[in-house]
Design an enzyme around this catalytic site. Sequence first.
Site, mmCIF file in Angstrom:
data_model
loop_
_atom_site.group_PDB
_atom_site.id
_atom_site.type_symbol
_atom_site.label_atom_id
_atom_site.label_comp_id
_atom_site.label_asym_id
_atom_site.label_seq_id
_atom_site.Cartn_x
_atom_site.Cartn_y
_atom_site.Cartn_z
ATOM 1 C CD GLU A 1 -5.714 -0.670 0.609
ATOM 2 O OE1 GLU A 1 -5.953 -0.850 -0.597
ATOM 3 O OE2 GLU A 1 -5.676 -1.583 1.453
ATOM 4 C CB CYS B 1 -7.302 -7.459 2.097
ATOM 5 S SG CYS B 1 -5.811 -6.609 1.579
ATOM 6 C CE LYS C 1 -4.866 -10.267 -6.389
ATOM 7 N NZ LYS C 1 -5.762 -9.120 -6.481
ATOM 8 C CB VAL D 1 -0.953 -0.012 1.223
ATOM 9 C CG1 VAL D 1 -1.713 1.298 1.327
ATOM 10 C CG2 VAL D 1 -1.923 -1.189 1.119
HETATM 11 C C1 UGA Z 1 -8.975 -6.919 -1.861
HETATM 12 C C2 UGA Z 1 -10.074 -6.005 -2.431
HETATM 13 O O1 UGA Z 1 -10.536 -6.527 -3.679
HETATM 14 C C3 UGA Z 1 -9.528 -4.591 -2.641
HETATM 15 O O2 UGA Z 1 -10.592 -3.730 -3.088
HETATM 16 C C4 UGA Z 1 -8.994 -4.070 -1.308
HETATM 17 O O3 UGA Z 1 -8.453 -2.782 -1.436
HETATM 18 C C5 UGA Z 1 -7.898 -5.013 -0.834
HETATM 19 O O4 UGA Z 1 -8.459 -6.332 -0.670
HETATM 20 C C6 UGA Z 1 -7.400 -4.488 0.488
HETATM 21 O O5 UGA Z 1 -8.173 -4.471 1.457
HETATM 22 O O6 UGA Z 1 -6.287 -3.963 0.545
HETATM 23 P P1 UGA Z 1 -6.884 -8.257 -2.890
HETATM 24 O O7 UGA Z 1 -6.697 -8.817 -1.518
HETATM 25 O O8 UGA Z 1 -5.709 -7.760 -3.636
HETATM 26 O O9 UGA Z 1 -7.949 -7.034 -2.847
HETATM 27 O O10 UGA Z 1 -7.501 -9.428 -3.734
HETATM 28 P P2 UGA Z 1 -8.835 -9.680 -4.591
HETATM 29 O O11 UGA Z 1 -8.553 -9.491 -6.017
HETATM 30 O O12 UGA Z 1 -9.980 -8.968 -4.009
HETATM 31 O O13 UGA Z 1 -8.994 -11.258 -4.319
HETATM 32 C C7 UGA Z 1 -9.242 -11.757 -2.999
HETATM 33 C C8 UGA Z 1 -9.452 -13.245 -3.043
HETATM 34 O O14 UGA Z 1 -10.684 -13.563 -3.679
HETATM 35 C C9 UGA Z 1 -8.371 -14.013 -3.830
HETATM 36 O O15 UGA Z 1 -8.063 -15.201 -3.154
HETATM 37 C C10 UGA Z 1 -9.037 -14.283 -5.167
HETATM 38 O O16 UGA Z 1 -8.541 -15.403 -5.842
HETATM 39 C C11 UGA Z 1 -10.481 -14.503 -4.728
HETATM 40 N N1 UGA Z 1 -11.473 -14.244 -5.792
HETATM 41 C C12 UGA Z 1 -11.637 -12.993 -6.297
HETATM 42 C C13 UGA Z 1 -12.262 -15.300 -6.249
HETATM 43 O O17 UGA Z 1 -12.140 -16.460 -5.779
HETATM 44 N N2 UGA Z 1 -13.196 -15.045 -7.202
HETATM 45 C C14 UGA Z 1 -13.392 -13.799 -7.731
HETATM 46 O O18 UGA Z 1 -14.294 -13.648 -8.610
HETATM 47 C C15 UGA Z 1 -12.586 -12.756 -7.270
#
Ligand code: UGA
Length: 438
Positions: free
Chosen positions: A149, A258, A319, A14
């Site tokens: 954020e 997160c 991811k 961040v």
């Molecule tokens: C998440 C939020 O999306 C952000 O908006 C936020 O700012 C961030 O946390 C934070 O609090 O700092 P992030 O942790 O980078 O972002 O990851 P995501 O892309 O949200 O994915 C989170 C999890 O959900 C991963 O394990 C991903 O594989 C999973 N996921 C996501 C799914 O299984 N399916 C989806 O359709 C989307």
Amino acid sequence: MFESNVAVVGAGYVGLTTAACLASLGHRVTCADTDQAKVDTLRAGQATIREPGVRELLVQGLAADRLEFVLGAAAAASEAEIVFLCVPTPMGRDGAADLTTLESVVTELRDVLAPGCVVVTKSTVPVGTAVHIDGLLGRTDVAVVSNPEFLREGSAVHDFLNPERIVIGSEVPPAAERVAVLYKELGAPVVQTDSASAEMIKYAANCYLATRLSYVNAIAELCEHLGADIDDVTRGMGLDQRIGPSFLKPGPGWGGSCLPKDTHALLRTAEALGCDFPLLRATIDTNHRQHELVVEKVRQAVGGRLTGVRIGLLGLTFKANTDDLRDSPALVIAKRMAAEGAELLGFDPSLPGPAPGTTGQMRVVDTPYQAADGAAALTVLTEWPEFRDLDWERIAGLLSGRSVIDTRNHLDPLVLRHAGLSCRQVGHPAPEDLGLAG
Ligand code: UGA
């Protein structure tokens, strides 16, 4: 253009993204970290995180003399007009956010901040933290603002520079406006509110996203039993504008630095207030169950027992397009399989060598083909694009069994079938139920 003198405390995901992006918007940014080696690396123009676009902005910021890195918060903050706090707020032992680092930074800055300075929390912090920081600072000439954020790892620079909204909360409106001006040229809608509401927006959004995914994963399980196809189901759901198409992909469970931390923290907050929040508890429990469902699929694929069975794992990060292993569902699943005596071979494109915390439970190998070598089943746990284009004929020749478990619905089952493999996905009927077993 308006130009501010900004300090960013913490050069993690961040902090570094915030510093590099604010410099690219024309502000003068001094970014502090407590790790001398990290500061030296950043000064040399090398990014310390894998995040598309950060290195380029870092190099530009250093060259334009708009970005510098220093050791220690006090060195960065003493002349700043606005100080962003971007330090970790990890999950404590009871599930609540651990504010130890944040509090010690605030204590360090208390007597150093210039009169009229604005202190901004960017890290995700429990509701009430801005007011708590205000009390710790004890400075009537310094205002505190919450500006959470919304950056996704892997697209953090894009998200910072193309925000869907900017949330700014404070009990001192002129301070909130000074923070809003920093982002003016991004043209995003600004939600200006009190600090508690701003802090709550962040938790409410992340916990909603987690709930949505647990819901989709539960629907996917039902699809498997009922012969429905989750990809068609979510497409049909997502075209409803009230639902929308994003964040509907089933998987091995949600993870990362997160969502797990924030769901637990909000649940602890609710419990501390005596408010029951069964929906959020179920969101977390459903996620644990999702890990177990993956393990069960692998067990089934190898005949019911994992003891002494070699399993290949493709993708270890939480991811794709990140090198972050924090709270990765892949590692939780690996740990469970290892506890049952499976012999694990893991590969991830972002990891050059053995991954921290994984040695002992699994052997981290250098190629996806090594992960398949002699394995009774291969499990895809992260949706790295390159996995789709692997030489599946070669993998079929290396595996001792026929099963590939694709927990991300990422592979083309027809390609695998041509290679003589059976591909078990999430929310799709099992290949044998369709008469397609390899
Ligand atoms: C998440 C939020 O999306 C952000 O908006 C936020 O700012 C961030 O946390 C934070 O609090 O700092 P992030 O942790 O980078 O972002 O990851 P995501 O892309 O949200 O994915 C989170 C999890 O959900 C991963 O394990 C991903 O594989 C999973 N996921 C996501 C799914 O299984 N399916 C989806 O359709 C989307």
